[in-house]
Design a protein around this motif. Sequence first.
Motif, PDB file in Angstrom:
ATOM      1  N   ILE A  31       0.836  -1.202   0.000  1.00 25.38           N
ATOM      2  CA  ILE A  31       0.000   0.000   0.000  1.00 25.38           C
ATOM      3  C   ILE A  31       0.871   1.252   0.000  1.00 25.38           C
ATOM      4  O   ILE A  31       0.590   2.214  -0.721  1.00 25.38           O
ATOM      5  N   GLN A  32       1.943   1.254   0.769  1.00 27.20           N
ATOM      6  CA  GLN A  32       2.838   2.413   0.804  1.00 27.20           C
ATOM      7  C   GLN A  32       3.498   2.639  -0.553  1.00 27.20           C
ATOM      8  O   GLN A  32       3.641   3.783  -1.001  1.00 27.20           O
ATOM      9  N   GLU A  33       3.921   1.574  -1.205  1.00 22.88           N
ATOM     10  CA  GLU A  33       4.558   1.707  -2.521  1.00 22.88           C
ATOM     11  C   GLU A  33       3.562   2.237  -3.554  1.00 22.88           C
ATOM     12  O   GLU A  33       3.901   3.087  -4.373  1.00 22.88           O
ATOM     13  N   LYS A  34       2.336   1.740  -3.535  1.00 23.75           N
ATOM     14  CA  LYS A  34       1.315   2.224  -4.464  1.00 23.75           C
ATOM     15  C   LYS A  34       1.002   3.695  -4.219  1.00 23.75           C
ATOM     16  O   LYS A  34       0.858   4.475  -5.159  1.00 23.75           O
ATOM     17  N   ARG A  35       0.902   4.071  -2.952  1.00 23.36           N
ATOM     18  CA  ARG A  35       0.633   5.459  -2.608  1.00 23.36           C
ATOM     19  C   ARG A  35       1.778   6.364  -3.082  1.00 23.36           C
ATOM     20  O   ARG A  35       1.553   7.440  -3.633  1.00 23.36           O
ATOM     21  N   SER A  36       3.006   5.912  -2.903  1.00 21.91           N
ATOM     22  CA  SER A  36       4.160   6.684  -3.344  1.00 21.91           C
ATOM     23  C   SER A  36       4.139   6.891  -4.854  1.00 21.91           C
ATOM     24  O   SER A  36       4.367   7.997  -5.342  1.00 21.91           O
ATOM     25  N   ASP A  37       3.858   5.833  -5.603  1.00 25.60           N
ATOM     26  CA  ASP A  37       3.793   5.952  -7.062  1.00 25.60           C
ATOM     27  C   ASP A  37       2.686   6.911  -7.484  1.00 25.60           C
ATOM     28  O   ASP A  37       2.856   7.710  -8.406  1.00 25.60           O
ATOM     29  N   MET A  38       1.538   6.827  -6.821  1.00 25.93           N
ATOM     30  CA  MET A  38       0.422   7.693  -7.175  1.00 25.93           C
ATOM     31  C   MET A  38       0.753   9.158  -6.912  1.00 25.93           C
ATOM     32  O   MET A  38       0.529  10.013  -7.760  1.00 25.93           O
ATOM     33  N   LEU A  39       1.322   9.447  -5.748  1.00 29.77           N
ATOM     34  CA  LEU A  39       1.634  10.830  -5.397  1.00 29.77           C
ATOM     35  C   LEU A  39       2.729  11.415  -6.276  1.00 29.77           C
ATOM     36  O   LEU A  39       2.708  12.604  -6.598  1.00 29.77           O
ATOM     37  N   GLU A  40       3.684  10.595  -6.663  1.00 27.28           N
ATOM     38  CA  GLU A  40       4.790  11.071  -7.495  1.00 27.28           C
ATOM     39  C   GLU A  40       4.505  10.903  -8.986  1.00 27.28           C
ATOM     40  O   GLU A  40       5.367  11.182  -9.812  1.00 27.28           O
ATOM     41  N   TYR A  54      10.354  -1.745 -13.852  1.00 28.32           N
ATOM     42  CA  TYR A  54      10.770  -0.349 -13.994  1.00 28.32           C
ATOM     43  C   TYR A  54       9.699   0.573 -13.459  1.00 28.32           C
ATOM     44  O   TYR A  54       8.508   0.276 -13.515  1.00 28.32           O
ATOM     45  N   ARG A  55      10.150   1.715 -12.986  1.00 31.99           N
ATOM     46  CA  ARG A  55       9.246   2.785 -12.578  1.00 31.99           C
ATOM     47  C   ARG A  55       9.202   3.757 -13.756  1.00 31.99           C
ATOM     48  O   ARG A  55      10.197   4.390 -14.098  1.00 31.99           O
ATOM     49  N   ALA A  56       8.037   3.851 -14.370  1.00 30.00           N
ATOM     50  CA  ALA A  56       7.884   4.664 -15.581  1.00 30.00           C
ATOM     51  C   ALA A  56       6.994   5.868 -15.292  1.00 30.00           C
ATOM     52  O   ALA A  56       6.224   5.869 -14.325  1.00 30.00           O
ATOM     53  N   TYR A  57       7.109   6.876 -16.145  1.00 26.46           N
ATOM     54  CA  TYR A  57       6.250   8.047 -15.996  1.00 26.46           C
ATOM     55  C   TYR A  57       4.793   7.636 -16.186  1.00 26.46           C
ATOM     56  O   TYR A  57       4.482   6.660 -16.871  1.00 26.46           O
ATOM     57  N   ASN A  58       3.900   8.371 -15.534  1.00 25.99           N
ATOM     58  CA  ASN A  58       2.482   8.068 -15.600  1.00 25.99           C
ATOM     59  C   ASN A  58       1.988   8.218 -17.046  1.00 25.99           C
ATOM     60  O   ASN A  58       2.217   9.234 -17.677  1.00 25.99           O
TER      61      ASN A  58
END
Length: 88
Positions: A31-40, A54-58
Motif C-alpha cells: 500500500i505504501q509503494e502504491k501510494r508513493s507511485d500515485m503521489l509522485e 521499472y518505474r515509468a512516468y504516468n
Amino acid sequence: MFWQWFFVIFFTILAFSCVCYILFISSDTIIQEKRSDMLEEYERVYDNETGNIYRAYNGFLDDIGDQSRYTPITDSQYAEGYDGWIDK
C-alpha cells in the motif's frame, strides 16, 4: 496431560499470530509503494523480455500502445522494488 495440550494450543496460536503479522506488514508495504507511485505520478511496469521491473512516468503504457513487452505489475511484485526508471 493438561500442560501438553496447553502448550500445543499456545504455540499454535503464537505461530498463527506471527503469520498474520507478517502478512499485515507485507500488505502495508504494498500500500505504501502504491501510494508513493500515485503521489509522485509514476507507474510500475514489468519488462517481459528482461524480467525487470521499472518505474515509468504516468501514462507510459498508454503512450507505447503495444503492451507485449511491458505490462503492469501485480500487487505482489510491488514488494520486489524496481530495477530502473523509464522517463520521457
